[in-house]
Design a protein around this motif. Structure first.
Motif, PDB file in Angstrom:
ATOM      1  N   SER A  20      36.879  33.494  39.394  1.00 47.48           N
ATOM      2  CA  SER A  20      36.984  33.787  40.824  1.00 47.48           C
ATOM      3  C   SER A  20      37.741  32.683  41.552  1.00 47.48           C
ATOM      4  O   SER A  20      38.532  32.953  42.465  1.00 47.48           O
ATOM      5  N   ALA A  21      37.516  31.433  41.155  1.00 50.71           N
ATOM      6  CA  ALA A  21      38.217  30.307  41.778  1.00 50.71           C
ATOM      7  C   ALA A  21      39.718  30.402  41.537  1.00 50.71           C
ATOM      8  O   ALA A  21      40.529  30.134  42.441  1.00 50.71           O
ATOM      9  N   ALA A  22      40.115  30.804  40.319  1.00 48.33           N
ATOM     10  CA  ALA A  22      41.538  30.975  40.016  1.00 48.33           C
ATOM     11  C   ALA A  22      42.133  32.080  40.885  1.00 48.33           C
ATOM     12  O   ALA A  22      43.255  31.960  41.399  1.00 48.33           O
ATOM     13  N   GLY A  23      41.371  33.162  41.070  1.00 50.78           N
ATOM     14  CA  GLY A  23      41.847  34.255  41.908  1.00 50.78           C
ATOM     15  C   GLY A  23      42.002  33.849  43.361  1.00 50.78           C
ATOM     16  O   GLY A  23      43.004  34.182  44.005  1.00 50.78           O
ATOM     17  N   VAL A  24      41.038  33.105  43.880  1.00 51.33           N
ATOM     18  CA  VAL A  24      41.109  32.621  45.267  1.00 51.33           C
ATOM     19  C   VAL A  24      42.330  31.727  45.466  1.00 51.33           C
ATOM     20  O   VAL A  24      43.001  31.786  46.495  1.00 51.33           O
ATOM     21  N   ASP A  68      37.324  29.578  51.352  1.00 54.69           N
ATOM     22  CA  ASP A  68      37.024  30.452  50.214  1.00 54.69           C
ATOM     23  C   ASP A  68      36.469  29.661  49.037  1.00 54.69           C
ATOM     24  O   ASP A  68      35.553  30.120  48.333  1.00 54.69           O
ATOM     25  N   ALA A  69      37.020  28.469  48.808  1.00 55.87           N
ATOM     26  CA  ALA A  69      36.538  27.631  47.708  1.00 55.87           C
ATOM     27  C   ALA A  69      35.081  27.246  47.920  1.00 55.87           C
ATOM     28  O   ALA A  69      34.297  27.164  46.960  1.00 55.87           O
ATOM     29  N   THR A  70      34.692  27.023  49.175  1.00 51.22           N
ATOM     30  CA  THR A  70      33.298  26.696  49.484  1.00 51.22           C
ATOM     31  C   THR A  70      32.377  27.861  49.136  1.00 51.22           C
ATOM     32  O   THR A  70      31.307  27.678  48.545  1.00 51.22           O
ATOM     33  N   VAL A  71      32.811  29.086  49.501  1.00 48.72           N
ATOM     34  CA  VAL A  71      32.001  30.270  49.192  1.00 48.72           C
ATOM     35  C   VAL A  71      31.877  30.463  47.689  1.00 48.72           C
ATOM     36  O   VAL A  71      30.788  30.741  47.163  1.00 48.72           O
ATOM     37  N   VAL A 104      41.215  40.312  38.328  1.00 42.33           N
ATOM     38  CA  VAL A 104      41.016  39.233  39.301  1.00 42.33           C
ATOM     39  C   VAL A 104      42.349  38.663  39.774  1.00 42.33           C
ATOM     40  O   VAL A 104      42.560  38.454  40.975  1.00 42.33           O
ATOM     41  N   LEU A 105      43.267  38.414  38.847  1.00 39.25           N
ATOM     42  CA  LEU A 105      44.544  37.803  39.219  1.00 39.25           C
ATOM     43  C   LEU A 105      45.408  38.767  40.040  1.00 39.25           C
ATOM     44  O   LEU A 105      45.921  38.403  41.111  1.00 39.25           O
ATOM     45  N   VAL A 106      45.555  39.996  39.549  1.00 41.66           N
ATOM     46  CA  VAL A 106      46.369  40.971  40.274  1.00 41.66           C
ATOM     47  C   VAL A 106      45.667  41.405  41.563  1.00 41.66           C
ATOM     48  O   VAL A 106      46.312  41.605  42.600  1.00 41.66           O
ATOM     49  N   ALA A 161      36.000  43.952  38.382  1.00 39.05           N
ATOM     50  CA  ALA A 161      35.831  42.944  37.336  1.00 39.05           C
ATOM     51  C   ALA A 161      34.514  42.194  37.477  1.00 39.05           C
ATOM     52  O   ALA A 161      34.189  41.340  36.645  1.00 39.05           O
ATOM     53  N   GLY A 162      33.751  42.500  38.519  1.00 40.52           N
ATOM     54  CA  GLY A 162      32.486  41.805  38.743  1.00 40.52           C
ATOM     55  C   GLY A 162      32.662  40.375  39.193  1.00 40.52           C
ATOM     56  O   GLY A 162      31.752  39.551  39.053  1.00 40.52           O
ATOM     57  N   ALA A 163      33.830  40.056  39.733  1.00 43.68           N
ATOM     58  CA  ALA A 163      34.119  38.682  40.162  1.00 43.68           C
ATOM     59  C   ALA A 163      33.520  38.419  41.542  1.00 43.68           C
ATOM     60  O   ALA A 163      33.151  39.336  42.275  1.00 43.68           O
ATOM     61  N   VAL A 164      33.449  37.151  41.881  1.00 49.64           N
ATOM     62  CA  VAL A 164      32.930  36.734  43.177  1.00 49.64           C
ATOM     63  C   VAL A 164      34.025  36.860  44.220  1.00 49.64           C
ATOM     64  O   VAL A 164      35.184  36.533  43.959  1.00 49.64           O
ATOM     65  N   THR A 165      33.675  37.343  45.385  1.00 54.03           N
ATOM     66  CA  THR A 165      34.624  37.496  46.479  1.00 54.03           C
ATOM     67  C   THR A 165      34.518  36.312  47.430  1.00 54.03           C
ATOM     68  O   THR A 165      33.413  35.884  47.778  1.00 54.03           O
ATOM     69  N   GLY A 166      35.651  35.785  47.852  1.00 55.45           N
ATOM     70  CA  GLY A 166      35.656  34.706  48.831  1.00 55.45           C
ATOM     71  C   GLY A 166      35.604  35.267  50.242  1.00 55.45           C
ATOM     72  O   GLY A 166      35.289  36.438  50.450  1.00 55.45           O
TER      73      GLY A 166
END
Length: 211
Positions: A187-191, A168-171, A121-123, A43-48
């Motif tokens: 990405s924040a919602a996924g983390v 993770d939230a910091t990253v 991202v969610l799954v 999904a091109g999301a950010v990874t924590g």
């Protein structure tokens, strides 16, 4: 006296996992966690986590990912060795190796030409959280921030999920320097989902068989 009273061990006599159970548990946990990461990346999301931090540093330092990953994880490995012992470090090295191997295999067997970013991202984070939970419960980790979270839970009584959520939230927040705002928010919602899984299911005293 009832049969249940005879067969049920007291809470203090938790049964440890057998070596075979630990092997299978780590295999399953790393496979599920790596599949979750594959969906997140699709999904091109950010990874924590440590991986997300290394990706950010790679953009600044222009060093190979593997080199930065090794340098960043070295102090965590030393910390784990001194605080949790060699068996935990050895198990974590195996878990990280399996996680990396599975991460390389998924793209060869799954063609994700189009995937809904919200779903991925969610799954993906839900799967990653379940995978990490399984790894934790077999006295192992995926290194990096996982080590800090487990030590804080063991030594201070802080839930590992809350510690990882903060890290993770910091990253993810730092990723706002390079990523679009909508990607950072997703990405924040996924983390949050990933770490809620850990908060609800991995807490001090709940699963003594893993120790």
């Amino acid at each position: 006296m009832s049969t249940a009273a005879i067969d049920t061990p007291p809470p203090s006599a938790a049964v440890r996992h057998s070596p075979a159970e630990n092997i299978v548990g780590i295999l399953v946990g790393t496979l599920v966690a790596s599949l979750g990461l594959f969906l997140i990346n699709s999904a091109g999301a950010v990874t924590g986590g440590t991986a997300g931090l290394v990706l950010l540093l790679a953009q600044v330092l222009h060093w190979p990912f593997a080199v930065i990953f090794a340098v960043v994880n070295l102090p965590f490995a030393v910390l784990a060795w001194t605080r949790k012992g060699w068996s935990f470090v050895a198990s974590s090295v195996i878990s990280v190796s399996l996680f990396s191997t599975f991460s390389l295999l998924h793209p060869k067997f799954i063609e994700a030409a189009h995937v809904n970013p919200l779903y991925a991202v969610l799954v993906g984070n839900l799967a990653a959280g379940i995978g990490i939970l399984i790894v934790f419960r077999h006295h192992s980790s995926l290194g990096g921030f996982n080590v800090v979270a487990l030590l804080c839970q063991d030594r201070l009584g802080w839930r590992a999920g809350y510690v990882l959520l903060g890290l993770d939230a910091t990253v993810v927040a730092l990723s706002a320097l390079t990523a679009p705002l909508h990607t950072v928010l997703l990405s924040a919602a996924g983390v949050a989902i990933l770490n809620v899984v850990l908060v609800m299911n991995h807490r001090p005293g709940r699963y003594p068989a893993a120790l």
